[in-house]
Design an enzyme around this catalytic site. Sequence first.
Site, PDB file in Angstrom:
ATOM      1  N   CYS A  62      58.834  80.392  58.318  1.00 14.98           N
ATOM      2  CA  CYS A  62      58.594  80.690  57.250  1.00 14.98           C
ATOM      3  C   CYS A  62      58.504  79.521  56.227  1.00 14.98           C
ATOM      4  O   CYS A  62      59.585  78.839  55.931  1.00 14.98           O
ATOM      5  CB  CYS A  62      59.380  81.797  56.749  1.00 14.98           C
ATOM      6  SG  CYS A  62      59.006  82.634  55.242  1.00 14.98           S
ATOM      7  N   CYS A  85      54.306  67.481  56.367  1.00  9.91           N
ATOM      8  CA  CYS A  85      55.063  67.169  55.438  1.00  9.91           C
ATOM      9  C   CYS A  85      54.555  66.806  54.083  1.00  9.91           C
ATOM     10  O   CYS A  85      54.029  65.776  54.227  1.00  9.91           O
ATOM     11  CB  CYS A  85      56.411  66.073  55.930  1.00  9.91           C
ATOM     12  SG  CYS A  85      57.578  66.060  54.479  1.00  9.91           S
ATOM     13  N   CYS A 121      61.808  68.464  57.640  1.00 12.09           N
ATOM     14  CA  CYS A 121      61.221  67.552  58.448  1.00 12.09           C
ATOM     15  C   CYS A 121      61.969  66.732  59.091  1.00 12.09           C
ATOM     16  O   CYS A 121      63.011  66.140  58.205  1.00 12.09           O
ATOM     17  CB  CYS A 121      60.345  66.724  57.278  1.00 12.09           C
ATOM     18  SG  CYS A 121      59.451  65.294  57.885  1.00 12.09           S
TER      19      CYS A 121
END
Length: 130
Positions: A119, A48, A96
């Site tokens: 994606c 992340c 996330c």
Amino acid sequence: MSYKIEKSEDRWKEELGLERYKILRQKGTEFPHSGKYNLHYEKGTYCCGACGEPLFESNSKFDAHCGWPSFDESIPGKVAYIQDNTHGMRRTEIVCANCGGHLGHVFDDGPTKTKQRYCVNSLSVDFKEE
């Protein structure tokens, strides 16, 4: 939803910068074929871009020819799924699970055995080489 990491929007903006803030906190999308990880195939882990949490392993990455980095699975428990009905479409947003940062969307049209295509915006992740 609540997440382990929560900060004020001003704090996120200060830490992420305007480009990343637009993607990760305001659910933006980078232009196709513009991200540095679109055609990136080194071995390692995609984390992340807001909190550093590992999200995707490089062995799950494939070229979906869509202009964004694509993965056929996430690391279990690291991505959360939110129904997204914006722009007249019905999609599944991926964020996330640790901080709620917007990553992109997942579709069930992937070419691998999982049939998934995560994606992901390049600006929403960082890469840690193996």
